[in-house]
Write a protein that holds these residues in place. Structure first.
Motif, mmCIF file in Angstrom:
data_model
loop_
_atom_site.group_PDB
_atom_site.id
_atom_site.type_symbol
_atom_site.label_atom_id
_atom_site.label_comp_id
_atom_site.label_asym_id
_atom_site.label_seq_id
_atom_site.Cartn_x
_atom_site.Cartn_y
_atom_site.Cartn_z
ATOM 1 N N LEU A 189 -0.911 -4.391 8.062
ATOM 2 C CA LEU A 189 0.068 -3.584 7.263
ATOM 3 C C LEU A 189 1.265 -3.638 8.096
ATOM 4 C CD1 LEU A 189 -1.818 -0.265 6.128
ATOM 5 C CD2 LEU A 189 -1.285 -2.495 4.750
ATOM 6 N N GLN A 241 1.371 -5.429 2.701
ATOM 7 C CA GLN A 241 0.293 -5.825 3.109
ATOM 8 C C GLN A 241 0.175 -7.410 3.544
ATOM 9 O OE1 GLN A 241 -1.997 -3.206 -0.178
ATOM 10 N NE2 GLN A 241 -2.641 -5.369 0.114
ATOM 11 N N TYR A 262 3.755 0.522 2.394
ATOM 12 C CA TYR A 262 3.543 -0.722 3.713
ATOM 13 C C TYR A 262 3.377 -1.823 2.953
ATOM 14 C CZ TYR A 262 2.553 3.422 6.769
ATOM 15 O OH TYR A 262 2.661 4.375 7.744
ATOM 16 N N THR A 307 0.785 -0.986 0.031
ATOM 17 C CA THR A 307 -0.160 -0.187 -0.015
ATOM 18 C C THR A 307 1.023 1.209 0.261
ATOM 19 O OG1 THR A 307 -1.977 -0.909 1.089
ATOM 20 C CG2 THR A 307 -1.815 1.301 1.258
#
Length: 158
Positions: free
Chosen positions: A138, A105, A103, A25
């Motif tokens: 995350l 996942q 980030y 992300t």
């Protein structure tokens, strides 16, 4: 300090340490005055393979379209420049600060709600992640980069 003109369009982003079989992300934030932050771009479900070869604005699932950086001090009006209140558009002579955060996942594909409000609303990263993700969904940020910039006028795409 850097020139904001190259950021008039979404940049191509690379992450050399991405794992091809993982998803990521991306958040692009503006760090405002008085501790306020603003979300400028949000993309989820980016494959590591795309990050290794260069992620473009068309990759992943976009929760918030790219908004080019516009330092608050460059968009103030006469009343805002003269006031000394706690709003976020006062001119303090400091550079605008921005950051890209990536980030991992942990649990694979995620379906993201759009963060409440607009890009002009305060964005609390910790509260947002905590509110919509179960613990550990995350990981990171696994990569980040920030920069400061002055601009005498808003950035425009050519």
């Amino acid at each position: 300090m850097i020139d904001l003109e190259p950021f008039a369009v979404p940049p191509v982003l690379y992450f050399d340490l991405a794992e091809e079989d993982r998803l990521y992300t991306l958040l692009f934030l503006e760090f405002g005055h008085h501790g306020r932050h603003y979300l400028r771009w949000h993309v989820a479900n980016l494959s590591g393979a795309l990050l290794l070869q260069g992620m473009t604005y068309m990759d992943g699932d976009t929760a918030l379209d790219y908004l080019p950086p516009v330092p608050r001090s460059s968009s103030t009006d006469v009343d805002d420049a003269a006031d000394d209140d706690a709003d976020d558009d006062d001119v303090d002579g400091q550079p605008a600060r921005y950051g890209f955060y990536l980030y991992e996942q942990v649990y694979g594909t995620i379906y993201l709600p759009t963060p409440a409000g607009s890009s002009d609303d305060r964005f609390d990263l910790d509260a947002w992640i905590g509110a919509i993700y179960r613990e550990g969904a995350l990981c990171g940020p696994v990569a980040s980069i920030g920069f400061g910039a002055y601009a005498s006028q808003p950035v425009t795409a050519s």
